[in-house]
Design a protein around this motif. Structure first.
Motif, PDB file in Angstrom:
ATOM      1  N   GLU A  66       0.939  -1.200  -0.106  1.00  0.00           N
ATOM      2  CA  GLU A  66      -0.234   0.101   0.405  1.00  0.00           C
ATOM      3  C   GLU A  66       0.629   1.272   0.073  1.00  0.00           C
ATOM      4  OE1 GLU A  66      -1.914  -0.379   3.344  1.00  0.00           O
ATOM      5  OE2 GLU A  66      -3.754  -2.391   2.772  1.00  0.00           O
ATOM      6  N   GLU A  67       2.045   1.229   0.646  1.00  0.00           N
ATOM      7  CA  GLU A  67       2.838   2.443   1.329  1.00  0.00           C
ATOM      8  C   GLU A  67       3.602   2.592  -0.547  1.00  0.00           C
ATOM      9  OE1 GLU A  67       3.236   5.025   3.396  1.00  0.00           O
ATOM     10  OE2 GLU A  67       1.640   3.846   4.524  1.00  0.00           O
ATOM     11  N   LEU A  68       4.166   1.572  -1.359  1.00  0.00           N
ATOM     12  CA  LEU A  68       4.162   1.554  -2.374  1.00  0.00           C
ATOM     13  C   LEU A  68       3.413   2.131  -3.302  1.00  0.00           C
ATOM     14  CD1 LEU A  68       6.813  -2.072  -2.494  1.00  0.00           C
ATOM     15  CD2 LEU A  68       7.355   0.997  -1.925  1.00  0.00           C
ATOM     16  N   GLU A  69       2.051   1.724  -3.661  1.00  0.00           N
ATOM     17  CA  GLU A  69       1.795   2.784  -3.982  1.00  0.00           C
ATOM     18  C   GLU A  69       0.928   3.836  -4.397  1.00  0.00           C
ATOM     19  OE1 GLU A  69      -1.133  -1.332  -4.389  1.00  0.00           O
ATOM     20  OE2 GLU A  69       0.317  -2.619  -5.679  1.00  0.00           O
ATOM     21  N   SER A  70       1.232   3.927  -3.221  1.00  0.00           N
ATOM     22  CA  SER A  70       0.568   4.771  -2.829  1.00  0.00           C
ATOM     23  C   SER A  70       1.597   6.199  -2.912  1.00  0.00           C
ATOM     24  CB  SER A  70      -0.110   5.641  -0.916  1.00  0.00           C
ATOM     25  OG  SER A  70       0.683   4.992  -0.564  1.00  0.00           O
ATOM     26  N   ALA A  71       3.057   6.095  -2.721  1.00  0.00           N
ATOM     27  CA  ALA A  71       4.694   6.723  -3.089  1.00  0.00           C
ATOM     28  C   ALA A  71       3.326   7.554  -3.820  1.00  0.00           C
ATOM     29  CB  ALA A  71       4.889   6.564  -3.170  1.00  0.00           C
ATOM     30  N   ASP A  72       4.289   8.347  -4.132  1.00  0.00           N
ATOM     31  CA  ASP A  72       4.084   9.618  -5.806  1.00  0.00           C
ATOM     32  C   ASP A  72       4.770   9.571  -6.782  1.00  0.00           C
ATOM     33  OD1 ASP A  72       4.577  12.830  -3.671  1.00  0.00           O
ATOM     34  OD2 ASP A  72       2.831  11.920  -4.358  1.00  0.00           O
ATOM     35  N   ALA A  73       5.666   8.607  -6.965  1.00  0.00           N
ATOM     36  CA  ALA A  73       6.829   7.689  -8.401  1.00  0.00           C
ATOM     37  C   ALA A  73       5.871   6.255  -7.958  1.00  0.00           C
ATOM     38  CB  ALA A  73       7.867   7.516  -7.230  1.00  0.00           C
ATOM     39  N   ALA A  74       4.798   5.394  -7.338  1.00  0.00           N
ATOM     40  CA  ALA A  74       4.390   4.468  -7.530  1.00  0.00           C
ATOM     41  C   ALA A  74       2.827   4.796  -8.771  1.00  0.00           C
ATOM     42  CB  ALA A  74       3.822   3.561  -6.260  1.00  0.00           C
ATOM     43  N   VAL A  75       3.090   3.536 -10.042  1.00  0.00           N
ATOM     44  CA  VAL A  75       1.451   3.549 -10.994  1.00  0.00           C
ATOM     45  C   VAL A  75       1.658   2.127  -9.989  1.00  0.00           C
ATOM     46  CG1 VAL A  75       2.174   5.172 -12.166  1.00  0.00           C
ATOM     47  CG2 VAL A  75       3.013   2.702 -12.527  1.00  0.00           C
ATOM     48  N   SER A  76      -0.288   1.665 -11.090  1.00  0.00           N
ATOM     49  CA  SER A  76      -0.261   0.470 -11.039  1.00  0.00           C
ATOM     50  C   SER A  76       0.485  -0.592 -11.102  1.00  0.00           C
ATOM     51  CB  SER A  76      -1.962   0.231 -10.924  1.00  0.00           C
ATOM     52  OG  SER A  76      -2.606   0.971 -10.113  1.00  0.00           O
ATOM     53  N   PRO A  77       0.686  -1.272 -11.593  1.00  0.00           N
ATOM     54  CA  PRO A  77       0.957  -2.855 -12.172  1.00  0.00           C
ATOM     55  C   PRO A  77       0.336  -2.889 -13.097  1.00  0.00           C
ATOM     56  CG  PRO A  77       0.768  -4.235 -10.337  1.00  0.00           C
ATOM     57  CD  PRO A  77      -0.011  -2.631 -10.308  1.00  0.00           C
TER      58      PRO A  77
END
Length: 154
Positions: free
Chosen positions: A143-154
């Motif tokens: 959740e933290e990785l996905e919610s980071a400004d730099a993350a997008v869904s796979p």
């Protein structure tokens, strides 16, 4: 060797597969994932770059690929109390590989769920609690990785 089951028929949730995509450079992504792991309750007792090793040792031309061996000592201790065989799967690896420059895939499967599927972990309440604890930690991590400004869904 023929498997006694069809791996394609297994729901990725059954073995705890999680993925995220980070839009950043590889080294930055590795550092970011390391920090998020630590913030979520995982230590990183071991880490290495198979791509660097293979490029050096056998002249491979591999794109960046990095393994972070994550561990929560309290949960690992409980798991070893239930089955010594779980150590064969330690640590819980979080992998970061470069799909293309500036785009990194983060991948994880649950060793605790895999151990249960393989029959090397007990089917009891204590193991259910371990699965719940590790599941909550990895859910938070992704959740933290996905919610980071730099993350997008796979």
């Amino acid at each position: 060797m023929s498997l006694p089951f069809d791996p394609a028929a297994i729901d990725p949730e059954a073995y705890g597969e999680k993925q995220a995509v980070l839009e950043m450079d590889h080294e930055e992504a590795v550092e970011f994932v390391r920090e998020v792991c630590t913030d979520c309750g995982f230590g990183i007792p071991v880490e290495f770059s198979p791509s660097e090793l293979l490029n050096e040792k056998v002249g491979a031309d591999r794109d960046p690929y990095y393994v972070l061996g994550a561990c929560n000592p309290e949960i690992a201790n409980k798991a070893l109390d239930e089955t010594k065989q779980i150590g064969g799967l330690f640590p819980c690896n979080v992998i970061v590989w470069e799909e293309e420059p500036g785009r990194q895939r983060v991948y994880h499967v649950s060793i605790m769920k895999i151990a249960r599927l393989l029959g090397t972990a007990p089917d009891n309440e204590a193991w259910d609690e371990i699965l719940d604890e590790t599941g909550e930690l990895t859910d938070t991590l992704f959740e933290e990785l996905e919610s980071a400004d730099a993350a997008v869904s796979p």
